[in-house]
Design an enzyme around this catalytic site. Structure first.
Site, PDB file in Angstrom:
ATOM      1  N   GLU B  60       4.995   6.090   3.157  1.00 44.64           N
ATOM      2  CA  GLU B  60       3.609   5.825   3.572  1.00 44.64           C
ATOM      3  C   GLU B  60       3.253   6.485   4.895  1.00 44.64           C
ATOM      4  O   GLU B  60       2.124   6.927   5.103  1.00 44.64           O
ATOM      5  CB  GLU B  60       3.360   4.317   3.655  1.00 44.64           C
ATOM      6  CG  GLU B  60       3.315   3.609   2.296  1.00 44.64           C
ATOM      7  CD  GLU B  60       4.674   3.386   1.665  1.00 44.64           C
ATOM      8  OE1 GLU B  60       5.695   3.592   2.350  1.00 44.64           O
ATOM      9  OE2 GLU B  60       4.709   3.011   0.475  1.00 44.64           O
ATOM     10  N   HIS B 129       3.148  -9.188  -1.331  1.00 43.41           N
ATOM     11  CA  HIS B 129       2.212  -8.346  -2.079  1.00 43.41           C
ATOM     12  C   HIS B 129       0.818  -8.968  -2.192  1.00 43.41           C
ATOM     13  O   HIS B 129       0.050  -8.567  -3.065  1.00 43.41           O
ATOM     14  CB  HIS B 129       2.736  -8.116  -3.506  1.00 43.41           C
ATOM     15  CG  HIS B 129       3.726  -6.998  -3.635  1.00 43.41           C
ATOM     16  ND1 HIS B 129       4.926  -6.985  -2.994  1.00 43.41           N
ATOM     17  CD2 HIS B 129       3.687  -5.852  -4.361  1.00 43.41           C
ATOM     18  CE1 HIS B 129       5.590  -5.883  -3.326  1.00 43.41           C
ATOM     19  NE2 HIS B 129       4.859  -5.178  -4.139  1.00 43.41           N
TER      20      HIS B 129
HETATM   21  C1  LIG Z   1       6.701   0.389   0.939  1.00 35.68           C
HETATM   22  C2  LIG Z   1       6.331   0.275  -0.476  1.00 35.68           C
HETATM   23  N1  LIG Z   1       5.604   1.254  -1.042  1.00 35.68           N
HETATM   24  C3  LIG Z   1       5.249   1.164  -2.330  1.00 35.68           C
HETATM   25  C4  LIG Z   1       5.616   0.090  -3.081  1.00 35.68           C
HETATM   26  C5  LIG Z   1       5.202  -0.006  -4.531  1.00 35.68           C
HETATM   27  N2  LIG Z   1       6.385   0.210  -5.368  1.00 35.68           N
HETATM   28  C6  LIG Z   1       7.069  -0.831  -5.853  1.00 35.68           C
HETATM   29  S1  LIG Z   1       8.431  -0.331  -6.642  1.00 35.68           S
HETATM   30  C7  LIG Z   1       8.109   1.283  -6.385  1.00 35.68           C
HETATM   31  C8  LIG Z   1       9.043   2.327  -6.896  1.00 35.68           C
HETATM   32  C9  LIG Z   1      10.398   2.159  -6.365  1.00 35.68           C
HETATM   33  O1  LIG Z   1      11.291   2.906  -7.105  1.00 35.68           O
HETATM   34  P1  LIG Z   1      12.844   2.882  -6.826  1.00 35.68           P
HETATM   35  O2  LIG Z   1      13.088   2.649  -5.385  1.00 35.68           O
HETATM   36  O3  LIG Z   1      13.428   4.101  -7.412  1.00 35.68           O
HETATM   37  O4  LIG Z   1      13.358   1.581  -7.572  1.00 35.68           O
HETATM   38  P2  LIG Z   1      13.289   1.266  -9.142  1.00 35.68           P
HETATM   39  O5  LIG Z   1      12.007   0.544  -9.355  1.00 35.68           O
HETATM   40  O6  LIG Z   1      13.372   2.544  -9.872  1.00 35.68           O
HETATM   41  O7  LIG Z   1      14.445   0.368  -9.399  1.00 35.68           O
HETATM   42  C10 LIG Z   1       6.939   1.416  -5.682  1.00 35.68           C
HETATM   43  C11 LIG Z   1       6.342   2.692  -5.306  1.00 35.68           C
HETATM   44  C12 LIG Z   1       6.351  -0.926  -2.448  1.00 35.68           C
HETATM   45  N3  LIG Z   1       6.734  -2.034  -3.101  1.00 35.68           N
HETATM   46  N4  LIG Z   1       6.717  -0.807  -1.155  1.00 35.68           N
END
Ligand SMILES: Cc1ncc(C[n+]2csc(CCOP(=O)(O)OP(=O)(O)O)c2C)c(N)n1
Ligand SMILES: [Mg+2]
Lengths: 337, 324
Positions: B60, B129
């Site tokens: 971000e 959230h």
């Molecule tokens: C700081 C932040 N930015 C965006 C999000 C929204 N978000 C939730 S999960 C996610 C993807 C995360 O992917 P990854 O770390 O690869 O974990 P996975 O879901 O694949 O297990 C995003 C962008 C968040 N929760 N926190």
């Protein structure tokens, strides 16, 4: 007793069957959660761990009771593998008072301090500095006797906190194991589209951290490599980094239309399914009979059914619980006011 | 006039700017291949291509900061921060940098940067959230903060944000995307810093913004049936702030209820209350009443979450109480 030779340790038949049981438990638990979400019993975001079971089970099997786990929002598998009872996990998903976080956390916020399970947090990358801090406390206070095992997704590697955490952990030689669950996607965005360097272990290596990429569909490999990392941490040699290659079969959350990848990719990974892989091994090497595995499956089904019943029958938190636990009481040994 | 959803209004106005100005591009997490977490930019990647619909890494701080830099470099970026909760990771770029560069350079720069984000609770998403932190940004001179509550305002305010030369935090609400409303076919703007008199009434002035303003209008409708006449002011923008319609309304109703979704302590309506005290004290017949979220992190459990958030009933009750 029949055994399988591994490099660092010999796994007994009993241990392998326990891995099998835990992986099947996680999968059935998640399938049931999905069903309960569809029936409106569970709300909010629900992130399923289906496909990734070998990662949690293999890595957590190495830990001692005093060790710490810091996880993210896709953490049902980690909680169950750490020995959290399916009842209290399902009750938490239902938002019930008997849940592991008393219904206040939900699917993304499972906690159990008695198991060293420090969440369950839902800000990508947010758990990494915390795991570094737990490891710092362990080093300062307990001679690194406690190891912090930190799970996070591939996408967290793009956050500043990843880099800040790795640097500090190496600089101060902290007993933390960074376990990156690389499932190829952060939500709908593929690793290839968001990483300049797609081998995450190479990034970690540049911080001077022993790092490797490993097969997350093979529970024995995960266990073996985590064992080496945890041993290093406990010996006071500092952090390690494991890039564990895995795949989530389902969407990112229940809201995900999964428009960004094709069926064939999912099928390819399903052919390497971690549960099937272990099952074939157990049967192929004569370590277990189909009946033995069948009875484990049945046992798990019962446990998951029981968890739903428990959650269903548990009460919601009382209205006054809205205001409890916002702050801790003043420390017990503080001077009287 | 066509009836569209808040989501459709946002999609349409984003497309309008992509089409009319080639310096406009969108950058954010999961806006492309995924289609946007709230499906606002669905189909955009196919329509406008990867150059202009930029799926960014989960990072971000650099997303906001690169938006700022691109704005300094002559582009007109639209940055999307998936929710206001994650904007905290970008706060340094927004508050310490975007809000300050023009002033501390003695006016050398303009910063045509629009940061879209999503606020609010009520979706069972738990403590991390469900926050409504727009008031924090409204605290900062140098930023503008828009908080539309209807499809009409969303589209009109967004145009005003895009025509502005300052960093604008454009805060949508996750539970408003499905709300329908009339939107004119032709070009119109809703200026930044002009509140709306959403409903005329004589008994009490109800002030709010974003989803709570939407609820206040519904409550006013209902209370009309009980013989209570509410005047509803929708702030639409927290900075610049236009309270003229509120002061004017108070001269008529002599009573004010302030409604916001987040915590009252340090909440934006504290500022509104204070300005009413200094500007309209003599017209008040009763202390200003505030309706706000309960002072707790958002619980997941459904009954607790419902208790934590203001709803139609708690707003209606506050209005009945102030008139009792
Ligand atoms: C700081 C932040 N930015 C965006 C999000 C929204 N978000 C939730 S999960 C996610 C993807 C995360 O992917 P990854 O770390 O690869 O974990 P996975 O879901 O694949 O297990 C995003 C962008 C968040 N929760 N926190
Ligand atoms: Mg991932």
């Amino acid at each position: 007793m029949a055994t399988v030779r591994a490099r660092e340790q010999t796994l007994t038949k009993k241990e392998l069957l326990e891995f099998y049981r835990q992986m099947v438990l996680i999968r059935r638990f998640e399938e049931k959660s999905s069903e309960m979400y569809g029936r409106g019993k569970i709300g909010g975001f629900l992130h399923l761990y289906i496909g990734e079971e070998a990662v949690a089970v293999g890595a957590i099997s190495v830990l001692e009771p005093q060790d710490y786990i810091v996880s993210h929002y896709r953490e049902h598998g980690h909680a169950l593998a750490r020995g959290m009872h399916p009842n209290v996990v399902m009750a938490e998903l239902f938002g019930k008072d008997t849940g592991c976080s008393r219904g206040k956390g939900g699917s993304m916020h499972l906690f159990d301090v008695s198991l060293g399970f420090y969440g369950g947090t839902a800000i990508v990358g947010g758990g990494m500095p915390i795991s570094v801090g737990l490891a710092l406390a362990s080093k300062l206070h307990e001679g690194s006797r406690r190891v912090a095992l930190n799970f996070f997704g591939d996408a967290a590697v793009n956050e500043g906190e990843f880099h800040e955490s790795l640097n500090l952990a190496t600089l101060w030689k902290l007993p933390v194991v960074f376990a990156c669950e690389n499932n190829g996607y952060g939500m709908g965005t593929a690793v290839e589209r968001t990483f300049a360097i797609q081998e995450m272990y190479l990034l970690a290596e540049r911080y001077g951290i022993p790092s490797e990429r490993l097969d997350g569909m093979d529970v024995m490999t995960v266990r073996r490599r985590t064992q080496a990392a945890v041993a290093r941490a406990r010996a006071g040699e500092g952090p390690s980094f494991l890039e564990i290659m895995t795949y989530r079969y389902m969407g990112h959350s229940m809201a995900d239309p999964v428009s960004y990848r094709g069926r064939s990719e999912v099928d390819l990974w399903r052919q390497r399914d971690c549960i099937e892989f272990l099952r074939r091994k157990l049967l192929g090497e004569g370590l277990a009979s189909a009946e033995e595995l069948g009875s484990l499956d049945a046992e798990v089904d019962l446990a998951v059914e029981a968890a739903v019943r428990f959650a269903e029958e548990s009460p919601f938190p009382a209205p006054e619980e809205l205001y409890s636990d916002v702050h801790s009481p003043r420390r017990a040994d503080a001077p009287p006011l | 006039m066509a009836e569209v959803t808040y989501r459709e209004a946002m999609s349409a106005v984003l497309a309008e700017y992509l089409e009319k100005d080639d310096r406009v591009f969108i950058m954010g997490e999961d806006i492309g291949a995924y289609g946007g977490s709230y499906a606002v930019t669905k189909g955009f990647l196919e329509r406008y291509g990867e150059e202009r619909i930029r799926d960014a890494p989960i990072a971000e701080s650099v997303i906001a900061g690169a938006g700022l830099g691109a704005a300094l470099g002559g582009m007109r970026p639209i940055v999307e921060l998936m929710t206001i909760n994650f904007s905290l990771l970008a706060m340094d770029q927004i508050v310490n940098h975007a809000a300050k560069l023009r002033y501390m350079s003695g006016g050398q720069f303009s910063i045509p940067l629009v940061i879209r984000t999503v606020s609010g609770g009520g979706n069972r998403l738990g403590a991390q959230h469900s926050q409504s932190l727009e008031g924090w940004y409204a605290h900062v001179p140098g930023l503008k903060v828009a908080v539309p509550s209807s499809p009409y305002d969303a589209k009109g305010l967004f145009r005003a944000a895009m025509e502005d030369n300052n960093p604008v935090l454009f805060v949508e609400h996750s539970l408003l995307y499905g709300v329908r409303g009339e939107v004119p076919e032709g070009y119109y703007e809703v200026p930044l810093g002009r509140s709306a008199l959403s409903r005329q009434g004589t008994d009490v002035t109800v002030v709010s913004y974003s989803r709570m303003a939407h609820l206040c209008r519904q409550v006013a409708e209902k209370l009309a049936g009980e013989g209570v006449s509410c005047e509803v002011v929708d702030l639409r923008c927290l900075r610049p702030l236009d309270l003229a319609p509120v002061f004017q309304s108070v001269t008529k109703t002599h009573r004010v209820v302030l409604v916001e979704e987040t915590w009252a302590t340090g909440g934006f309506m504290g500022e509104v209350a204070s300005q009413i005290m200094t500007q309209a004290f003599d017209h008040l017949d009763a202390p200003v009443v505030r309706v706000a979220g309960k002072e707790v992190p958002m619980p997941y459990s459904r009954p607790l979450e419902l208790a934590a958030l203001p709803d139609e009933e708690s707003i209606a009750q506050a209005i009945r109480d102030i008139l009792a």
